[in-house]
Design a protein around this motif. Structure first.
Motif, short mmCIF file in Angstrom:
data_model
loop_
_atom_site.label_atom_id
_atom_site.label_comp_id
_atom_site.label_asym_id
_atom_site.label_seq_id
_atom_site.Cartn_x
_atom_site.Cartn_y
_atom_site.Cartn_z
N UNK A 59 -35.15 6.28 11.90
CA UNK A 59 -34.62 5.25 12.52
C UNK A 59 -33.20 5.37 12.87
N UNK A 60 -32.75 6.70 13.39
CA UNK A 60 -31.20 6.72 13.62
C UNK A 60 -30.79 5.80 14.49
N UNK A 61 -31.48 5.27 15.24
CA UNK A 61 -30.69 4.28 16.36
C UNK A 61 -30.17 3.10 15.53
N UNK A 62 -30.64 2.90 14.17
CA UNK A 62 -29.69 2.18 13.50
C UNK A 62 -28.39 2.63 12.82
N UNK A 63 -28.07 3.73 13.55
CA UNK A 63 -26.83 4.16 12.94
C UNK A 63 -25.52 3.53 13.68
N UNK A 64 -24.56 3.48 12.75
CA UNK A 64 -23.15 2.78 13.54
C UNK A 64 -23.16 3.32 15.21
N UNK A 65 -22.80 2.28 15.89
CA UNK A 65 -22.55 2.52 17.50
C UNK A 65 -23.89 2.92 18.01
N UNK A 66 -24.95 2.96 17.26
CA UNK A 66 -26.34 2.87 17.91
C UNK A 66 -26.93 4.02 18.30
N UNK A 67 -26.35 5.26 17.64
CA UNK A 67 -26.81 6.63 17.89
C UNK A 67 -26.32 7.60 17.00
N UNK A 68 -27.01 8.65 16.90
CA UNK A 68 -26.66 9.82 15.80
C UNK A 68 -25.49 10.53 16.10
N UNK A 69 -24.88 10.18 17.24
CA UNK A 69 -23.58 10.96 17.66
C UNK A 69 -22.33 10.51 16.72
N UNK A 70 -22.53 9.21 16.01
CA UNK A 70 -21.54 8.87 15.37
C UNK A 70 -21.32 9.99 14.10
N UNK A 71 -22.21 10.47 13.60
CA UNK A 71 -22.25 11.44 12.64
C UNK A 71 -21.30 12.41 13.10
N UNK A 72 -21.62 13.27 14.19
CA UNK A 72 -20.73 14.27 14.70
C UNK A 72 -19.34 14.05 14.74
N UNK A 73 -19.19 12.80 15.72
CA UNK A 73 -17.86 12.38 15.84
C UNK A 73 -17.04 12.12 14.84
#
Length: 295
Positions: free
Chosen positions: A34-48
């Motif tokens: 359920x990565x859509x529960x990540x901050x800002x709504x997507x996995x891309x927050x990890x990379x950013x």
């Protein structure tokens, strides 16, 4: 080439700044991450987060071109880390994403009808740190940290692919531990075409998932890793994506964007057929969408 060591370093760097998202069993041998529960709504927050933390950021801050999700991740990470952010998005970006960008404090510039045009405009900024949405080593390594969270559970991982920043990270994290399957819409098949061609090439971009999977060309990093690992690549039709998104809501009360639903469509449409007893994890990677948009 990005390696497991790079992903593990990113994991240490962003620890405490991202969510360790849940892994839930949908039915026997079928799991959702359920990565859509990540901050800002997507996995891309990890990379950013990893990109900004591992870079010297100038006073002008960061700039990113995005179909929406990378911009949201950039805006969130920049706000949390105290740096300015400017986000270039196509005029076709969903209104829900554009509105949220403003709420997160980013300056939003809308230009062009697709990601490639927004990208070209963003690259004209030379005083800020450019954060590529997917073809960047720090972004890829950060994205790959979600793979570490499922490393002990999966035989197979289904990954929706646009430019390839997520699947590249997953390959780096899991290539020796799980089968990785790239899932793309037939109308936005940048990585599939690159693998067939022997290198990235421009492809037409259209369809219901184009706002998040609409890269015209796969990233060099994603191609290099995917070709080296020999991953499987499958395509799904728009109708299958729409149906998979509907079934995620009807069966599990999960609301995701069409690009995310593409990964699940590989199962529901039969584009990928698991063997008996094969433990399959579908990455549900983003949910920046209008829940009422069923088309």
């Amino acid at each position: 080439m990005i390696t497991l060591a790079d992903v593990e370093a990113a994991d240490r760097r962003i620890d405490g700044r991202i969510r360790r998202t849940p892994l839930v069993e949908a039915e026997p041998d079928r799991w959702f991450k359920l990565e859509y529960l990540q901050h800002a709504g997507s996995f891309k927050t990890r990379g950013m987060m990893n990109k900004i933390l591992n870079s010297a950021v100038p006073a002008a801050g960061i700039v990113v071109a995005s179909g929406g999700n990378a911009g949201l991740a950039a805006a969130y990470a920049a706000r949390e880390l105290g740096v300015p952010a400017e986000v270039f998005v196509p005029v076709t970006a969903p209104a829900v994403k554009v509105a949220k960008l403003g709420k997160l404090g980013a300056r939003v510039v809308q230009v062009g009808n697709e990601y490639a045009e927004a990208y070209a405009a963003a690259r004209e900024r030379t005083d800020a740190l450019f954060c590529h949405a997917y073809d960047d080593p720090d972004m890829v390594a950060g994205n790959g940290t979600l793979g570490l969270e499922i490393a002990d559970e999966a035989d197979t991982v289904l990954v929706a692919v646009g430019g390839g920043g997520l699947i590249a990270g997953v390959i780096a994290a899991l290539r020796d531990r799980a089968k990785i399957v790239a899932v793309e819409p037939v109308n936005s098949r940048a990585l599939n075409a690159a693998l067939a061609n022997g290198g990235p090439i421009d492809v037409p971009v259209a369809g219901v998932a184009a706002d998040s999977l609409g890269a015209r060309r796969a990233g060099e990093i994603a191609f290099e890793l995917a070709a080296d690992a020999g991953i499987e690549s499958v395509l799904v039709e728009d109708d299958a994506i729409i149906e998979a998104r509907r079934r995620l809501w009807d069966d599990y009360r999960i609301v995701v964007e069409h690009g995310t639903a593409a990964a699940y469509a590989a199962l529901t449409s039969g584009a990928y057929r698991p063997a008996a007893g094969e433990r399959v994890i579908t990455l549900l990677c983003g949910a920046n969408t209008d829940p009422g948009d069923q088309g």
